[in-house]
Design a protein around this motif. Structure first.
Motif: not given
Length: 356
Positions: A313-323, A339-343
């Motif tokens: 959840e924390k990792a996802d939150s960090c990525y969403e902040s970058w987006k 998004d594809k790379y992250y997944k």
């Protein structure tokens, strides 16, 4: 009328400053301890300021690595409380009133978003007169905080700080930190007053560029400066004059980051590249350096998640902040790719993505 000292050191203003300083950092033991006994601590601070026994404690010193490596000197909490009251109730309105509008950092209703919008505005206004026939002078001050002489900081501040007690506090703040191998030089990055003081140091040069050199498409974000003009030779002359102005106050431009180039190449500024199309439209794209850093960060977060040191959840939150940051530019296709790379990384093996 109350004196500056009475206003800054007023119990209510100090307590209000404490509530602002502790926002988002109550998890720190030092902040929690101070706040839990806040009334008594503010009274103690108030009394020490009144009787002249107040002294600035030693700084916490540490290194940060994002967005780039920097040495930070941070105040103890009681000093942050006083300095917040000092800035809010006197120093900020006193210093910023003389700034040009395009001095864009660390001010109310200003910041990185405003700076980017102003650069885009300058580029479009330039395009209306000269199309793409222009040049850019991009400048950067070498080791801005670390190389600023204390005498320079004091002289720049004194031009607007007329109150004797207030200037005495400015001097104490400036002198409370310097480089170990170069006493009398360097301001602590992490102190609110020092941020304002550093904005003030090149203020005369800002006015010189706008008013004497007549460069209207000019913007400065702390130590990053952009000038646009249709005459490359004139920009060369401007650069030499600006170098002299900085040398007069004990600062130097970073030769590796200071350059003149055609406007049509685009301008790298605050993490984005700004490009003008042939129709005058501004395209903002994230810099390649930013994208590479984010990919490294994603792989790092994947490793931390696998080791149980970070939640997904924390990792996802960090990525969403970058987006959210990336969406400030023309980044639709880039975000789809990321998004594809992250997944792929988060659901697979880090080693399979190291070459991407």
């Amino acid at each position: 009328m109350d004196s500056v000292k009475n206003i800054v050191c007023d119990f209510n203003n100090l307590y209000r400053a404490m509530t602002k300083c502790r926002k988002g950092v109550m998890w720190k033991d030092s902040v929690a301890r101070y706040s839990n006994n806040g009334l008594a601590n503010i009274l103690k601070l108030c009394n020490s300021l009144e009787d002249g026994s107040y002294e600035i404690d030693d700084y916490y010193e540490f290194t940060i690595y994002e967005p780039k490596e920097r040495e930070i000197a941070s105040n103890k909490f009681k000093d942050r409380v006083f300095q917040r009251s000092f800035c809010d109730n006197y120093l900020y309105p006193t210093l910023t009133k003389s700034f040009i509008y395009d001095n864009a950092a660390c001010q109310i209703k200003k910041g990185t978003d405003m700076a980017r919008d102003r650069l885009a505005h300058h580029m479009q206004e330039f395009f209306k007169r000269y199309r793409l026939c222009g040049f850019v002078l991009s400048m950067d001050i070498k080791k801005y905080f670390d190389s600023t002489p204390h005498t320079t900081a004091k002289q720049a501040t004194r031009k607007n700080v007329k109150d004797g007690w207030a200037f005495e506090q400015v001097e104490k703040i400036i002198d409370s930190h310097s480089l170990e191998d170069n006493p009398g030089v360097g301001l602590g990055l992490g102190s609110q007053p020092n941020q304002l003081i550093q904005l003030t140091v090149p203020n005369d040069i800002d006015h010189y560029i706008k008013e004497k050199l007549q460069i209207k498409p000019y913007i400065r974000y702390m130590d990053d400066m952009i000038l646009i003009h249709h005459d490359k030779e004139y920009l060369k002359e401007c650069l030499e004059e600006i170098k002299i102005k900085f040398e007069e106050i004990g600062l130097r431009l970073n030769t590796k980051k200071t350059q003149i180039f055609p406007l049509k190449q685009g301008i790298n500024f605050l993490g984005f590249k700004f490009k003008l199309t042939k129709t005058g439209k501004i395209i903002r794209i994230l810099s390649k350096k930013n994208v590479k850093k984010r990919k490294r960060k994603i792989r790092k977060h994947k490793k931390l998640v696998d080791e149980g040191k970070m939640t997904r959840e924390k990792a996802d939150s960090c990525y969403e902040s970058w987006k959210a940051h990336a969406k400030k530019g023309n980044s639709y296709k880039l975000i789809q790719k990321m998004d594809k790379y992250y997944k792929k990384v988060m659901e697979g093996d880090v080693s399979t993505c190291l070459k991407n």
